[in-house]
Design a protein around this motif. Structure first.
Motif, short mmCIF file in Angstrom:
data_model
loop_
_atom_site.label_atom_id
_atom_site.label_comp_id
_atom_site.label_asym_id
_atom_site.label_seq_id
_atom_site.Cartn_x
_atom_site.Cartn_y
_atom_site.Cartn_z
N SER A 91 0.86 -1.17 0.00
CA SER A 91 0.00 0.00 0.00
C SER A 91 0.90 1.23 0.00
O SER A 91 2.00 1.21 0.56
CB SER A 91 -0.91 0.02 1.23
OG SER A 91 -1.55 1.28 1.36
N SER A 92 0.42 2.29 -0.64
CA SER A 92 1.20 3.53 -0.66
C SER A 92 0.90 4.43 0.53
O SER A 92 1.42 5.54 0.62
CB SER A 92 0.93 4.30 -1.96
OG SER A 92 -0.44 4.67 -2.04
N LEU A 93 0.07 3.95 1.48
CA LEU A 93 -0.19 4.74 2.68
C LEU A 93 1.11 4.93 3.47
O LEU A 93 1.89 3.98 3.62
CB LEU A 93 -1.23 4.05 3.56
CG LEU A 93 -2.68 4.03 3.06
CD1 LEU A 93 -3.55 3.20 3.99
CD2 LEU A 93 -3.23 5.45 2.95
N PRO A 94 1.34 6.12 3.98
CA PRO A 94 2.57 6.37 4.74
C PRO A 94 2.70 5.40 5.92
O PRO A 94 1.74 5.18 6.67
CB PRO A 94 2.40 7.81 5.23
CG PRO A 94 1.45 8.45 4.27
CD PRO A 94 0.51 7.34 3.85
N GLY A 95 3.89 4.81 6.07
CA GLY A 95 4.16 3.94 7.20
C GLY A 95 3.63 2.53 7.06
O GLY A 95 3.75 1.73 8.00
N PHE A 96 3.07 2.17 5.91
CA PHE A 96 2.51 0.82 5.74
C PHE A 96 3.62 -0.23 5.85
O PHE A 96 4.70 -0.08 5.29
CB PHE A 96 1.83 0.69 4.38
CG PHE A 96 1.25 -0.68 4.13
CD1 PHE A 96 0.00 -1.01 4.64
CD2 PHE A 96 1.94 -1.63 3.39
CE1 PHE A 96 -0.53 -2.27 4.42
CE2 PHE A 96 1.41 -2.88 3.16
CZ PHE A 96 0.17 -3.20 3.68
N LYS A 97 3.33 -1.31 6.60
CA LYS A 97 4.31 -2.38 6.82
C LYS A 97 3.97 -3.57 5.91
O LYS A 97 2.83 -4.03 5.88
CB LYS A 97 4.30 -2.81 8.28
CG LYS A 97 4.68 -1.69 9.26
CD LYS A 97 4.62 -2.19 10.69
CE LYS A 97 4.92 -1.07 11.66
NZ LYS A 97 3.86 -0.02 11.64
N LEU A 98 4.98 -4.05 5.23
CA LEU A 98 4.79 -5.17 4.30
C LEU A 98 4.76 -6.49 5.04
O LEU A 98 5.46 -6.69 6.05
CB LEU A 98 5.92 -5.19 3.28
CG LEU A 98 5.98 -4.01 2.30
CD1 LEU A 98 7.21 -4.15 1.41
CD2 LEU A 98 4.72 -3.95 1.45
N SER A 99 3.95 -7.43 4.53
CA SER A 99 3.94 -8.80 5.03
C SER A 99 4.12 -9.74 3.84
O SER A 99 3.47 -9.56 2.81
CB SER A 99 2.61 -9.10 5.75
OG SER A 99 1.52 -8.99 4.86
N ALA A 100 4.97 -10.70 3.99
CA ALA A 100 5.19 -11.69 2.93
C ALA A 100 4.42 -12.95 3.28
O ALA A 100 4.69 -13.59 4.30
CB ALA A 100 6.68 -11.98 2.79
N GLN A 101 3.45 -13.30 2.42
CA GLN A 101 2.65 -14.51 2.64
C GLN A 101 3.09 -15.56 1.63
O GLN A 101 2.76 -15.48 0.45
CB GLN A 101 1.16 -14.20 2.48
CG GLN A 101 0.27 -15.40 2.73
CD GLN A 101 -1.21 -15.07 2.53
OE1 GLN A 101 -1.57 -14.02 2.01
NE2 GLN A 101 -2.08 -15.99 2.94
N TYR A 102 3.84 -16.55 2.11
CA TYR A 102 4.30 -17.60 1.22
C TYR A 102 3.15 -18.57 0.92
O TYR A 102 2.31 -18.82 1.78
CB TYR A 102 5.48 -18.36 1.84
CG TYR A 102 6.76 -17.56 1.82
CD1 TYR A 102 7.64 -17.67 0.75
CD2 TYR A 102 7.07 -16.68 2.85
CE1 TYR A 102 8.81 -16.92 0.71
CE2 TYR A 102 8.24 -15.93 2.82
CZ TYR A 102 9.10 -16.04 1.74
OH TYR A 102 10.25 -15.29 1.70
N PRO A 103 3.10 -19.10 -0.32
CA PRO A 103 2.01 -20.03 -0.65
C PRO A 103 1.93 -21.20 0.32
O PRO A 103 0.85 -21.64 0.68
CB PRO A 103 2.38 -20.49 -2.06
CG PRO A 103 3.21 -19.38 -2.62
CD PRO A 103 3.97 -18.82 -1.46
N LEU A 104 3.09 -21.72 0.74
CA LEU A 104 3.19 -22.70 1.82
C LEU A 104 4.10 -22.09 2.88
O LEU A 104 5.12 -21.47 2.55
CB LEU A 104 3.74 -24.02 1.31
CG LEU A 104 2.89 -24.75 0.26
CD1 LEU A 104 3.64 -25.95 -0.31
CD2 LEU A 104 1.55 -25.18 0.83
N ALA A 105 3.72 -22.25 4.13
CA ALA A 105 4.41 -21.54 5.21
C ALA A 105 5.92 -21.77 5.16
O ALA A 105 6.39 -22.89 4.92
CB ALA A 105 3.85 -21.98 6.55
#
Length: 799
Positions: A91-105
């Motif tokens: 997201s381009s919202l200021p301060g947004f934190k990325l999460s990586a969701q792997y197809p398999l954990a």
């Protein structure tokens, strides 16, 4: 009871198939006769079925994963999925934190039901047997299962984050501070977490087509082009190597609007094994493992003047966004919208709002039908009724003092939402009159007087809610909300086949909205063609123009505008061809009854004859006399300004609360809505009625509870309650049709409206019924337990 204001074009159509007509849905025949085609109906030679090993715990580090001996080749983990990238919804919202969701954990699981391994077999039963033999070493971690608790926790859902918040937004709007004395009312309200419950779950069937070097995926999805884009990013393919097809889809409601880890796994397996792969989601997976919706919390205060005018709103809102940011909408769509749409259809002096998207050990949250509007309508409308009771005035009288007046339209509200047209006060007054508000008040007084001090009372309550719904959101709106999937021009390919059938290829997907009918009605209005000769093609990235898909009440406005524009261009070409063949002037040609010619002249040609000439007898059309593009056009449409359309409605209800059992019975219900020009009133009413059913579910029945360890507690339909036909009240539906000045035919997005107001209206009715007991309910769903708890709490206070 329609108040019709129709553009000249529609008034002149003079047919019974065009815009505004109640035409029976074209698609219903195949669906009612069982001739529809869903992914679950499809099988292929040599096909393998998939069952997934899913995490039984909400938060843990992954240790060793042991595949069953002798079946190692039938079990795949993330370590096997070489070169596959995780899902990242930014997201381009200021301060947004990325999460990586792997197809398999990979390394860690973050909610119950997260995928850990994929198991394959010739049938699902054997695949599940294999999954049951896979050993996984889960090294459990502290669980954040409450969205308020996670904000204070030192444990992190994502290890590299500084706090468990995807993003925070702050809005502070102070227009013209009032000198009037204000009365402040504050409460804390909650909406429970829900599951969307479409009749058909998610489903995937895919294979690698070696002839065209392409991945073919059939999937129960509502945004096939977006899914293709996400698949390409995760699999490292170019988008031309992927064809996504959404066949008949058994309901979407937002649940089928994201890229799934399961889709990525099935695609990789199909590419790796060179065999067709299928996964069909079962209901337990749908309820316990995949995306949820709706969980909002509001710490809200409203300021009203002594006469009941709304002076301002102060709010601190938290949304439980779950463990991951879902592609493409991201984890912040719900919360970001709260900050911009909470003021609703009202004029006020100040608005201050903080929102936080909390990360928890639960499945990701998705935008469900109504999206954030249902939550903000619940929060604000419940507060306005509380304020009205404290001031001793009727709730509709209070609202009338602050609704945007019709004379002010178009109106830019305090958050700069541009309301395009409408008369909110008239709409409210119609709904109040239709429920017979004063008559119901008299019945209520009689009932309560007759009950006296009887502790087992059946008390009557009146409830209402007003809202406006921004639909067909444009480029600027979604870019402003930071959403990575930003809509632009919607396109349509319109072409005549050699025998005169009109094909309309649209990028949006129809999974219950009746688009195969309403788009044909637009074509009929422009071209005069019988809708039986119109074929609408959708849901196939190999055959349709790119589109962000079906969501946000956008199809009637955006796809309808594209269809109309394409048909207009096609009509001009048809007129020129007819003029050449009839030795006349193109300006004299008109289209009606599937033919073209001079008005009132017997010299007319059928559309089939025109098509036959272009394709099979072109010698009759001299070079230079007609457009060389022939009978196929691609046209785009973008509403300007692209701030969306604003439909609106008022819901009123009369209900009965049994204070002995906590049961709530809705005795009467009225909806007065304004969706602009209704392309097909029959379809609109079906959409609103279905939305009402879902709204009643939100208000009274539906809840996905989790315990302190993040375990979902409603794993079957015996636990997760849905309203049925017996729970639907008598409904009176009134229509106002105020055309939008911004859309092509004056239509407004209305597909979600029926689901927005019921929680607010019903909770207001319950609180009205319980007011004499001093009880108040501030949470959905208002199940019998919560009603009785509210009554008991009031007794303790007054003891």
């Amino acid at each position: 009871m329609n108040d019709l204001v129709m553009p000249d074009l529609l008034m002149q159509s003079g047919t019974d198939q065009g815009i505004g007509r109640e035409v029976l849905r074209k698609e219903d025949k195949r669906l009612l006769l069982g001739q529809g085609k869903y992914v679950g109906d499809m099988r292929m030679p040599d096909m393998l079925e998939v069952a997934f090993v899913r995490s039984p715990v909400a938060h843990a580090r992954l240790g060793q994963i042991e595949k069953p001996q002798g079946m190692e080749h039938l079990v795949y983990t993330m370590a096997d999925l070489t070169s596959v990238r995780p899902i990242v919804a930014a997201s381009s919202l200021p301060g947004f934190k990325l999460s990586a969701q792997y197809p398999l954990a990979q390394d860690k699981v973050r909610h119950v039901g997260e995928l850990v391994a994929a198991c394959i077999a010739p049938d699902r039963a054997r695949a599940e047997d294999i999954a049951a033999t896979v050993f996984v070493d889960y090294q459990e971690l502290p669980v954040m299962a409450d969205m308020y608790g996670t904000l204070q926790s030192d444990t992190r859902v994502h290890d590299d984050w500084s706090e468990n918040v995807f993003a925070e937004t702050n809005i502070d709007k102070r227009v013209s501070p009032t000198d009037e004395a204000v009365h402040s009312v504050s409460r804390k309200l909650r909406m429970a977490r829900q599951c969307m419950a479409p009749m058909e779950g998610r489903a995937v069937l895919c294979w690698w087509d070696t002839r065209v070097d392409q991945l073919i995926m059939y999937t129960a999805a509502q945004v096939p082009h977006i899914n293709r884009t996400g698949l390409a990013e995760c699999l490292g393919l170019d988008e031309g190597q992927i064809r996504v097809i959404s066949p008949d889809v058994g309901g979407g409601f937002g649940y089928k609007g994201i890229l799934l880890p399961e889709e990525i796994c099935c695609a990789w397996l199909a590419m790796h094994l060179k065999r067709p792969i299928r996964w069909l989601e079962d209901r337990r997976e749908q309820l316990t493992a995949n995306a949820n919706c709706r969980e909002h919390g509001y710490d809200i205060a409203v300021d009203v003047t002594g006469e009941g005018r709304l002076a301002g709103i102060r709010c601190d809102a938290v949304v439980d966004s779950g463990a991951y940011s879902s592609y493409p909408f991201s984890a912040c769509l719900e919360a970001a919208q709260i900050g911009s749409i909470l003021p609703g259809p009202y004029v006020m002096d100040s608005f201050v709002c903080r929102t936080r998207s909390a990360a928890t050990n639960k499945p990701p949250i998705l935008p469900y039908r109504g999206v954030a509007r249902t939550g903000v309508c619940f929060a604000l409308e419940v507060m306005l009724d509380i304020a009205a009771r404290e001031l001793g005035i009727e709730p509709h009288v209070l609202r009338a003092k602050s609704l945007v007046p019709a004379a002010a339209m178009p109106y830019a509200n305090i958050t700069n939402k541009l309301f395009d047209s409408g008369d909110y006060t008239t709409c409210m007054n119609k709904a109040v009159a239709a429920i017979d508000w004063e008559g119901c008040r008299a019945k209520q007084r009689e009932r309560h007087a007759a009950n006296g001090d009887d502790p087992a009372q059946k008390r009557l309550g009146l409830g209402m809610a007003v809202f406006c719904e921004q639909g067909a959101h444009g480029t600027s709106v979604y870019h402003g909300w930071g959403i990575p999937m930003v809509p632009g021009y919607e396109q349509c390919t319109a072409r005549f086949t050699p025998d005169g059938i009109l094909e309309l290829r649209i990028g949006v997907h129809s999974h219950g909205q009746g688009l195969e009918t309403s788009m044909a009605q637009i074509a009929h209005t422009v071209l005069g063609i019988d809708i039986a000769k119109v074929r609408v093609i959708h849901g196939d990235t190999g055959m349709t123009p790119y589109s962000t898909g079906t969501w946000g009440s956008r199809c009637a406005v955006m796809a309808g505008g594209a269809v109309g524009t394409a048909c207009e261009q096609l009509a001009e070409r048809v007129k020129v061809m007819a003029a050449v063949l009839l030795d006349s002037d193109a300006g004299l040609m008109n289209l009606k009854d599937s033919s073209v010619g001079v008005q009132d002249s017997v010299k007319r040609l059928s559309l089939s004859e025109i098509a036959h000439t272009w394709y099979r007898a072109p010698q009759k059309l001299p070079v230079g006399s007609v457009d060389p593009g022939g009978l196929e056009v691609v046209a785009g449409y973008k509403m300007m300004p692209d701030a969306g359309t604003f439909s609106y409605a008022c819901h009123t209800c009369l209900l009965e609360v049994d204070t002995a059992t906590g049961h709530v019975a809705i005795l009467d219900y009225v909806i007065c809505e304004d969706g602009g020009v209704l392309l097909n009133p029959l379809i609109v009413e079906g959409q609103i009625y279905g939305g009402l059913a879902q709204g009643i579910g939100t208000a009274l029945y539906e809840e996905m509870p989790f315990d302190s360890e993040g375990q979902p507690l409603a794993s079957t339909m015996q636990d997760y309650l849905l309203p049925g036909a017996g729970e639907m009240p008598p409904l009176k539906m009134l229509h106002m049709e105020t055309p939008s000045p911004n859309s092509k035919y004056g239509q407004k997005g209305i597909g979600e409206g029926g689901a927005i107001a019921p929680p607010a209206a019903i909770i207001n009715g319950i609180n009205d019924a319980l007011y004499g007991l001093g009880a108040e309910l501030l949470q959905c769903p208002a199940n019998p337990r919560r009603v009785l708890e509210a009554i008991a709490a009031a007794k303790e206070v007054h003891a």
